[in-house]
Design a protein around this motif. Structure first.
Motif, PDB file in Angstrom:
ATOM      1  N   ALA A   1       3.094   9.835  -2.742  1.00  0.00           N
ATOM      2  CA  ALA A   1       3.669   8.511  -2.481  1.00  0.00           C
ATOM      3  C   ALA A   1       5.075   8.406  -3.068  1.00  0.00           C
ATOM      4  O   ALA A   1       5.978   7.818  -2.455  1.00  0.00           O
ATOM      5  CB  ALA A   1       2.765   7.427  -3.066  1.00  0.00           C
ATOM      6  N   ARG A   2       5.263   8.972  -4.243  1.00  0.00           N
ATOM      7  CA  ARG A   2       6.590   8.901  -4.857  1.00  0.00           C
ATOM      8  C   ARG A   2       7.633   9.654  -4.018  1.00  0.00           C
ATOM      9  O   ARG A   2       8.752   9.174  -3.813  1.00  0.00           O
ATOM     10  CB  ARG A   2       6.550   9.474  -6.274  1.00  0.00           C
TER      11      ARG A   2
ATOM     12  N   THR B   1       0.834  -1.197   0.000  1.00  0.00           N
ATOM     13  CA  THR B   1       0.000   0.000   0.000  1.00  0.00           C
ATOM     14  C   THR B   1       0.872   1.251   0.000  1.00  0.00           C
ATOM     15  O   THR B   1       2.033   1.236   0.390  1.00  0.00           O
ATOM     16  CB  THR B   1      -0.941   0.054   1.221  1.00  0.00           C
ATOM     17  N   LEU B   2       0.242   2.337  -0.429  1.00  0.00           N
ATOM     18  CA  LEU B   2       0.860   3.657  -0.384  1.00  0.00           C
ATOM     19  C   LEU B   2       0.343   4.453   0.796  1.00  0.00           C
ATOM     20  O   LEU B   2       0.764   5.593   1.010  1.00  0.00           O
ATOM     21  CB  LEU B   2       0.548   4.416  -1.685  1.00  0.00           C
ATOM     22  N   SER B   3      -0.559   3.854   1.580  1.00  0.00           N
ATOM     23  CA  SER B   3      -1.329   4.596   2.586  1.00  0.00           C
ATOM     24  C   SER B   3      -0.843   4.404   4.012  1.00  0.00           C
ATOM     25  O   SER B   3      -1.452   4.925   4.944  1.00  0.00           O
ATOM     26  CB  SER B   3      -2.801   4.178   2.506  1.00  0.00           C
ATOM     27  N   LYS B   4       0.256   3.698   4.188  1.00  0.00           N
ATOM     28  CA  LYS B   4       0.749   3.477   5.548  1.00  0.00           C
ATOM     29  C   LYS B   4       2.089   4.206   5.710  1.00  0.00           C
ATOM     30  O   LYS B   4       2.104   5.413   5.906  1.00  0.00           O
ATOM     31  CB  LYS B   4       0.794   1.986   5.841  1.00  0.00           C
ATOM     32  N   ALA B   5       3.193   3.506   5.626  1.00  0.00           N
ATOM     33  CA  ALA B   5       4.481   4.190   5.827  1.00  0.00           C
ATOM     34  C   ALA B   5       4.738   5.262   4.777  1.00  0.00           C
ATOM     35  O   ALA B   5       5.507   6.191   5.023  1.00  0.00           O
ATOM     36  CB  ALA B   5       5.615   3.176   5.835  1.00  0.00           C
ATOM     37  N   LEU B   6       4.097   5.162   3.612  1.00  0.00           N
ATOM     38  CA  LEU B   6       4.315   6.152   2.565  1.00  0.00           C
ATOM     39  C   LEU B   6       3.359   7.331   2.680  1.00  0.00           C
ATOM     40  O   LEU B   6       3.404   8.247   1.847  1.00  0.00           O
ATOM     41  CB  LEU B   6       4.221   5.505   1.178  1.00  0.00           C
TER      42      LEU B   6
END
Length: 427
Positions: free
Chosen positions: A316-317, A273-278
Motif C-alpha cells: 500500500a505504501r 481503504t488500501l484495497s481499491k486504488a492502492l
C-alpha cells in the motif's frame, strides 16, 4: 457395542438427535436459508479468477477442489483496482520486501508486538497525503468504519441514505439515534439537523453529533457535495466523517475528494481503504493527534485484531507513492472512463454517476442479470447489481474501468454491450 453406546443418554439416536436434546430446536438451518435466497433470486457463488487484473480466465465455484481455468480469457470490468496497481511490479516487490524484512504477518495486535516500522511509515505517508496530523491503519475498510464510529460513540448520527453497509453497521453498534438524510442532499441534512436542534431533547446542546457520508458512492458512482455538507455541519457544531474508500489515490498527490475540494481542515475524520486504488488490503483513518490516540485505545476492531500484514502495508505504501508521483496512471484511468461513458451512452444506455464508477442502469432486476450473463458470453465480466443492494427499479450493470485497460479492451467491452443489448432488446 457401538450401537449401544450411540443409543446411550447423551449420544445420537437413529434420528440423528441427541437423546438428551430439548424438545425445542433453537439451532440454525443454513440449507433453508440458502433455499430462501434461491427463491428470492439472491443466491451468489464464488467465481475464482486466474489473475487480478484487467483480463483473466474465470473458473466456476470450485468448492473444496482446486479451480480449473479453461476457456477463453475474459476482460474484467468489475474490479476496484482502479489504477491497476495490484499487478504492478513495484508494488509486488514492495510486498515481497516487507515479507522478507518484517515477516508475512504481524504476529499480534499492534498494541502488543504487532507494531512495526512498515506500519508507521505507511501511516506517516497517509497522513501527509490526507493533510492530517496522524493516520492509523486497520486490517480492512469494514473494520475501520465499524471501529471508528463505535469508538466515537456519538449520541446522534446523521447518515446519507446510500452510505456503505460498514457505516450502517458502525452506527448500529453505537446505539446512537440514527437520522437518515436524502442522498447527497445537503439541504435535507441541514433541515434534519435544525429539526433536531429545535425539537430534540432538552439536553441536545450537550449531545455529540456525527455526520457520515461516502465521498464517492460505490453503486451510483456519484460524489457527495462535501463543501455544502461542511457548511451544514459547521452551522450546528457537529463532526463530519467522510469515507474515501472509492476516492483515495485518484486525485492530485494521491488524495481523494476531500483533497480535490481543499477540505482537509473542515473534515474531522477521513477514512479510506488500501484495497481499491492502492491495490493492497486494509483500511485507514486520518485526523488529529488526539483523535488517533483515542481510536488506537478505543476502537475494538483495532485493539483486538492482529495488525495489518506487513506485506499489505508495504504494498500500500508503494502504491501510494506511485499515485502521488506518477500522473500517468490517473490520466489513463480517466481517459478510459470518458471513452467508456461516451460509448455506452452512444449505444443507448443510461449511465449514472460522475466518477470512475459507471452504473449502466437497466431497471428490471431480471433484465440486468440476463444482460450480465450475455456480457459474460461475450467475454466481458461486469456484475449485475439488484435489490436489496440497490433500490427496486434501478438494477444495473456496475462497470469499473481500470488504468490498465487498453483501447482495444475498451472497444471490446463496448461491442459486447451493444451486441448483448440488441439481443435482449434493451437498446
Amino acid at each position: 457395542m457401538r450401537g449401544d453406546a450411540d443409543a446411550s443418554p447423551g449420544g445420537p439416536g437413529t434420528d440423528g438427535r441427541r437423546r438428551d436434546a430439548p424438545d425445542a430446536d433453537r439451532g440454525f438451518d443454513p440449507r433453508a436459508r440458502l433455499a430462501e435466497r434461491e427463491r428470492e433470486g439472491l443466491r451468489r457463488d464464488l467465481t475464482p479468477v486466474e489473475t487480478v487484473g484487467a483480463r483473466s480466465r474465470i473458473a466456476a465455484d470450485p468448492g473444496g477442489d482446486p479451480p480449473t481455468f479453461d476457456g477463453d480469457e475474459q476482460l474484467v470490468f468489475a474490479a476496484n483496482d482502479y489504477l491497476g496497481l495490484a499487478g504492478d511490479d513495484r508494488v509486488q516487490q514492495a510486498a515481497a520486501d516487507a515479507a522478507r524484512e518484517v515477516g508475512t504477518g504481524s504476529g499480534a495486535s499492534r498494541l502488543v508486538t504487532g507494531d512495526t516500522p512498515t506500519h508507521r511509515a505507511l501511516e506517516r505517508d497517509l497522513a501527509a497525503v490526507k493533510g492530517t496530523e496522524r493516520a492509523l491503519a486497520f486490517s480492512s475498510g469494514y473494520a475501520t468504519n465499524v471501529g471508528v464510529i463505535s469508538a466515537l460513540d456519538p449520541d446522534v448520527v446523521f447518515s446519507d441514505e446510500l452510505n456503505h453497509a460498514s457505516i450502517i453497521d458502525g452506527c448500529r453498534q453505537t446505539g446512537a439515534e440514527s437520522v437518515v438524510y436524502d442522498h447527497c442532499d445537503a439541504a435535507d441534512l441541514r433541515a434534519k439537523m435544525r429539526e433536531r436542534a429545535e425539537h430534540g431533547p432538552a439536553r441536545n446542546r450537550d449531545e455529540s453529533w456525527l455526520v457520515l457520508t461516502d465521498s464517492v458512492f460505490s453503486m451510483d458512482g456519484d460524489v457527495a457535495p462535501l463543501p455544502a455538507i461542511c457548511d451544514a455541519v459547521e452551522e450546528f457544531g457537529a463532526w463530519l466523517m467522510v469515507d474515501e474508500a472509492h476516492a483515495t489515490g485518484l486525485y492530485a498527490d494521491g488524495g481523494g475528494i476531500v483533497q480535490r475540494d481543499g477540505l482537509e481542515d473542515r473534515v474531522h475524520v477521513q477514512m479510506g481503504t488500501l484495497s481499491k486504488a492502492l491495490g493492497s488490503q486494509g483500511g485507514y483513518v486520518a485526523g488529529s493527534e488526539e483523535l488517533i490516540e483515542h481510536l488506537l485505545n478505543a476502537a475494538r476492531s483495532f485493539v483486538f485484531s492482529t495488525g495489518l500484514a506487513p506485506p499489505a502495508a508495504g504494498a500500500a505504501r508503494e502504491a501510494l507513492r506511485i499515485a502521488r508521483e506518477d500522473d500517468a496512471h490517473r490520466e489513463r484511468l480517466w481517459e478510459n472512463v470518458a471513452r467508456l461513458r461516451d460509448g455506452l451512452e452512444a449505444a443507448g444506455y443510461q449511465v449514472w454517476g460522475e466518477s470512475q464508477i459507471l452504473p449502466v442502469v437497466v431497471g428490471d432486476r431480471d433484465d440486468a442479470m440476463v444482460l450480465a450473463e450475455r456480457l459474460r458470453d461475450h467475454d466481458v465480466v461486469a456484475p449485475g447489481i439488484r435489490p436489496p443492494t440497490v433500490p427496486e427499479g434501478t438494477s444495473r450493470i456496475r462497470v469499473a474501468p481500470m488504468a490498465t485497460h487498453t483501447e482495444t479492451g475498451i472497444d471490446r467491452c463496448l461491442a459486447a454491450f451493444r451486441e448483448a443489448g440488441r439481443e435482449l432488446g434493451l437498446v
